[in-house]
Design a protein around this motif. Structure first.
Motif, PDB file in Angstrom:
ATOM      1  N   ASN A 110      -6.002  24.527  -6.979  1.00 17.63           N
ATOM      2  CA  ASN A 110      -4.703  24.257  -6.986  1.00 17.63           C
ATOM      3  C   ASN A 110      -4.399  24.425  -5.715  1.00 17.63           C
ATOM      4  OD1 ASN A 110      -1.995  25.376  -7.133  1.00 17.63           O
ATOM      5  ND2 ASN A 110      -2.428  24.522  -8.896  1.00 17.63           N
TER       6      ASN A 110
ATOM      7  N   PRO B 174      -6.676  22.353 -15.834  1.00 12.12           N
ATOM      8  CA  PRO B 174      -6.970  23.459 -15.038  1.00 12.12           C
ATOM      9  C   PRO B 174      -7.889  24.556 -15.652  1.00 12.12           C
ATOM     10  CG  PRO B 174      -4.592  23.996 -15.459  1.00 12.12           C
ATOM     11  CD  PRO B 174      -5.100  22.290 -16.183  1.00 12.12           C
ATOM     12  N   HIS B 175      -8.813  24.945 -14.997  1.00 10.57           N
ATOM     13  CA  HIS B 175      -9.436  26.301 -15.704  1.00 10.57           C
ATOM     14  C   HIS B 175      -8.684  27.253 -15.190  1.00 10.57           C
ATOM     15  CE1 HIS B 175     -12.874  24.233 -16.760  1.00 10.57           C
ATOM     16  NE2 HIS B 175     -13.254  23.593 -15.535  1.00 10.57           N
ATOM     17  N   PRO B 176      -8.572  28.341 -15.909  1.00 11.65           N
ATOM     18  CA  PRO B 176      -7.731  29.717 -15.409  1.00 11.65           C
ATOM     19  C   PRO B 176      -8.279  30.179 -14.093  1.00 11.65           C
ATOM     20  CG  PRO B 176      -9.027  30.010 -17.579  1.00 11.65           C
ATOM     21  CD  PRO B 176      -9.634  28.609 -17.236  1.00 11.65           C
ATOM     22  N   GLU B 177      -7.398  30.722 -13.495  1.00  9.94           N
ATOM     23  CA  GLU B 177      -7.445  31.231 -11.979  1.00  9.94           C
ATOM     24  C   GLU B 177      -8.940  31.902 -11.856  1.00  9.94           C
ATOM     25  OE1 GLU B 177      -4.072  33.422 -11.281  1.00  9.94           O
ATOM     26  OE2 GLU B 177      -2.582  31.659 -11.046  1.00  9.94           O
TER      27      GLU B 177
ATOM     28  N   THR C 256      -6.181  28.348  -9.513  1.00  8.04           N
ATOM     29  CA  THR C 256      -6.736  27.539 -10.774  1.00  8.04           C
ATOM     30  C   THR C 256      -7.916  26.557 -10.088  1.00  8.04           C
ATOM     31  OG1 THR C 256      -5.020  26.051 -10.679  1.00  8.04           O
ATOM     32  CG2 THR C 256      -5.014  27.611 -12.372  1.00  8.04           C
TER      33      THR C 256
END
Lengths: 341, 272
Positions: free
Chosen positions: A267, A329-332, A312
């Motif tokens: 991100n 997005p993947h989780p942060e 993310t």
């Protein structure tokens, strides 16, 4: 980067920054005072202090507000942004001197508490021309105090970046209050078009630089709206080594970095102060935010220990010399295998 | 390689081209600051020559009168025709306060003072032919009192309609610069609310005149003027002169009119 409340971690650059700032302040105050005494020998010491600190802090606020967009327009201004909090705290202290002297002079030694007097000595709240302008300055100073008092990463960490950033965005409210404080106060008496013009010039500079930076940022960010899982972004060679290309895909703001024969996507928004990570660079194997140097590992979006910031991450691949990114997005902090070039 | 000059403040040293650029920017800031400093000073209004002898106590002797406001009628010596000249020195207290309370305290110790020759120590304030004495030490300003037989000279002027600004004389005649207008409004309001007699500054045909402001029948008015202090207004009332001070007694406070100041709209009139 700092996670505990320590006093300023001085280095050579910070010292030079503060020294330059103090020298410029002294030059302004000395010039302003000397010309006042020569051309207006009847001025009182109180008036000299009130006017010199008022104008200096207002000029400093303009510089503070312009540094942000200026460093988006030309990244060579970024070092000014890095230490901007020093400028901000100093500006508050100068404004505080103005506020204290004004309150003491205009509201002290009467039958009413000076603070209460600020709000009750002029009852014309329904008027424009006679509005009690000192109340506007008071609230602006209050905002500047809150910002100066929390101007440390300790508070950013404890208040949460979202609350901290919201609090510090109030600087624009403070600026608007100060503009009204000046327009409804001193400019009701000092009616020279030159003084009005200088203030309008300041406002136009702030608005103009923000618009300019916004337009440039819009141009830098390629917008993609396709619905596929992987979106073709650009050729690999379009991304400079250790740098990023910033894209907005399905409302995701993504920075795609190329480094050491690999490509990773995280991100674009830094957890510290929403800085544009994609305008930063890989330093010591970490994506480094251009604003204050917060760092993230490209393969999982995590700050290196002991820091705990996470952003993310996105799946990315390279095929036939083209970079593709999946905007879901993947989780942060999720590890994602970098694409190999 | 792109971003060759990329630099974060915590790194030991900035690249040389970046240093040069920032150095040039700082040098460029200096003339800009100087232009602002010069413009801000040169295009502001000049300050009047009013004086507040702060830190310098003076002793003056004169006949005390409470009407129209507390003041000392101070003999200045004889003029060319051998006639005694006087100046009425308006009395105010330390801070934003009228002199009456301190004078009453002195009276409690030394008996009635009105009409007697009173000597006070304080700080002089003067401008444009008018003088005030700040009783800096309040009731301790008292030095001595002696008998006296002087009387005030009163002359009727008649009904007048005047345009000007209500100011507090302590600030206007010396303590503050500027001691009038919008920026000073709150201070003037506090001074007048504290019992410092309001003064109406009238500018007409290039000359400036000053009137002490009283209510109908000579009643002292202070907070009644709160909402129009430091504004351009017109006052109508009976005028007279007591020694060297003119006085206007406003017949009807609700007849005070705000005058256009150009530009921004005026507020609604307050109800007195």
């Amino acid at each position: 980067m700092s996670v505990k409340y320590a006093s300023i971690l001085w280095n050579r650059q910070k010292k030079r920054y503060d020294l330059a700032m103090l020298i410029l302040m002294v030059i302004y105050l000395a010039t302003f005072s000397a010309i006042q005494v020569v051309f207006h020998p009847n001025i009182t010491v109180d008036s000299l202090i009130i006017r010199s600190t008022a104008t200096l802090s207002f000029i400093m606020l303009h510089i503070i507000l312009i540094i942000g967009p200026l460093s988006r327009i030309d990244e060579r201004f970024l070092p000014l942004l890095y230490n901007r909090r020093h400028l901000g705290v100093t500006m508050f202290l100068v404004a505080f001197v103005h506020g204290i002297f004004s309150m003491n002079l205009f509201h002290n030694f009467g039958a009413v508490n000076p603070l209460l007097s600020v709000f009750t000595s002029n009852p014309n709240y329904a008027s424009v021309s006679q509005y009690p302008f000192q109340t506007l300055g008071f609230f602006a100073l209050l905002i500047l105090f809150l910002m100066a008092a929390t101007s440390h990463d300790f508070w950013l960490k404890n208040l949460s970046p979202k609350i901290w950033k919201t609090l510090h965005m109030l600087v624009y409210v403070a600026y608007a209050l100060i503009v009204m404080h000046v327009v409804l106060g001193v400019l009701q008496q000092e009616t020279s078009p030159v003084l009005v013009g200088l203030m309008v010039l300041g406002m136009l500079m702030i608005i103009g630089f923000h618009l300019w930076a916004g337009v440039l940022e819009g141009r830098r960010e390629a917008v993609f709206s396709a619905k596929e899982s992987f979106i073709k972004i650009c050729r690999v060679e379009e991304i400079d080594e250790n740098c990023a290309k910033v894209v907005i895909v399905q409302e995701e703001n993504i920075a795609i970095f190329k480094y050491e024969g690999k490509v990773s996507a995280i991100n674009n928004v830094c957890k510290h102060q929403n800085g544009p990570l994609g305008e930063g660079k890989m330093v010591d194997g970490c994506i480094t935010c251009p604003w204050h140097g917060y760092q993230y590992l490209p393969e999982n979006g995590c700050s290196p220990a002991p820091f705990t910031e996470k952003v993310t991450t996105y799946d990315v691949k390279v095929e036939d010399g083209y970079v593709f990114v999946n905007p879901n997005p993947h989780p942060e902090g999720t590890a994602v295998e970098p694409a190999t070039i | 390689m792109a971003k060759e000059n990329f630099y974060i403040g915590y790194l030991p040293s900035a690249p040389k081209p970046l240093k040069r650029f920032l150095s040039r920017f700082v040098w460029l800031t200096i003339p800009i600051l100087l232009v602002f400093a010069v413009s801000l000073v040169l295009y502001q209004k000049d300050y009047v020559t009013s004086t507040f002898e702060i830190g310098q106590l003076s002793t003056i002797e004169g006949m005390l009168t409470y009407e129209p406001v507390p003041m000392l009628k101070v003999p200045l010596g004889k003029n060319d025709q051998g006639k005694e000249q006087y100046q009425s020195v308006l009395l105010v207290d330390f801070g934003k306060k009228g002199a009456e309370e301190s004078l009453r305290k002195i009276e409690a110790t030394h008996g009635a003072l009105e009409g007697k020759s009173l000597t006070l120590e304080g700080t002089l304030i003067y401008y444009d032919g008018k003088s005030l004495l700040e009783m800096t030490k309040s009731e301790n300003a008292f030095v001595k009192v002696e008998g006296g037989s002087l009387a005030s000279q009163t002359k009727i002027i008649g009904k007048v309609n005047l345009r000007g600004e209500i100011a507090d004389p302590k600030c206007y005649f010396g303590v503050m610069k500027p001691g009038e207008g919008k920026p000073h409004r709150s201070c003037a309001a506090r001074c007048i609310a504290g019992g410092i007699p309001p003064v109406f500054k009238v500018e007409q045909n290039g000359t400036v005149d000053y009137y002490l402001v009283k209510g109908a029948g000579g009643k002292a008015i202070y907070e009644e003027l709160f909402s129009i202090i430091a504004e351009r207004v017109s006052l109508e009332g009976q005028a007279y002169q007591v020694d060297d001070w003119k006085v206007i007694e406003i017949d009807d406070l609700s007849e005070i009119k705000r005058l256009s100041q150009g530009g921004l709209p005026n507020p609604p009139m307050c109800s007195f």
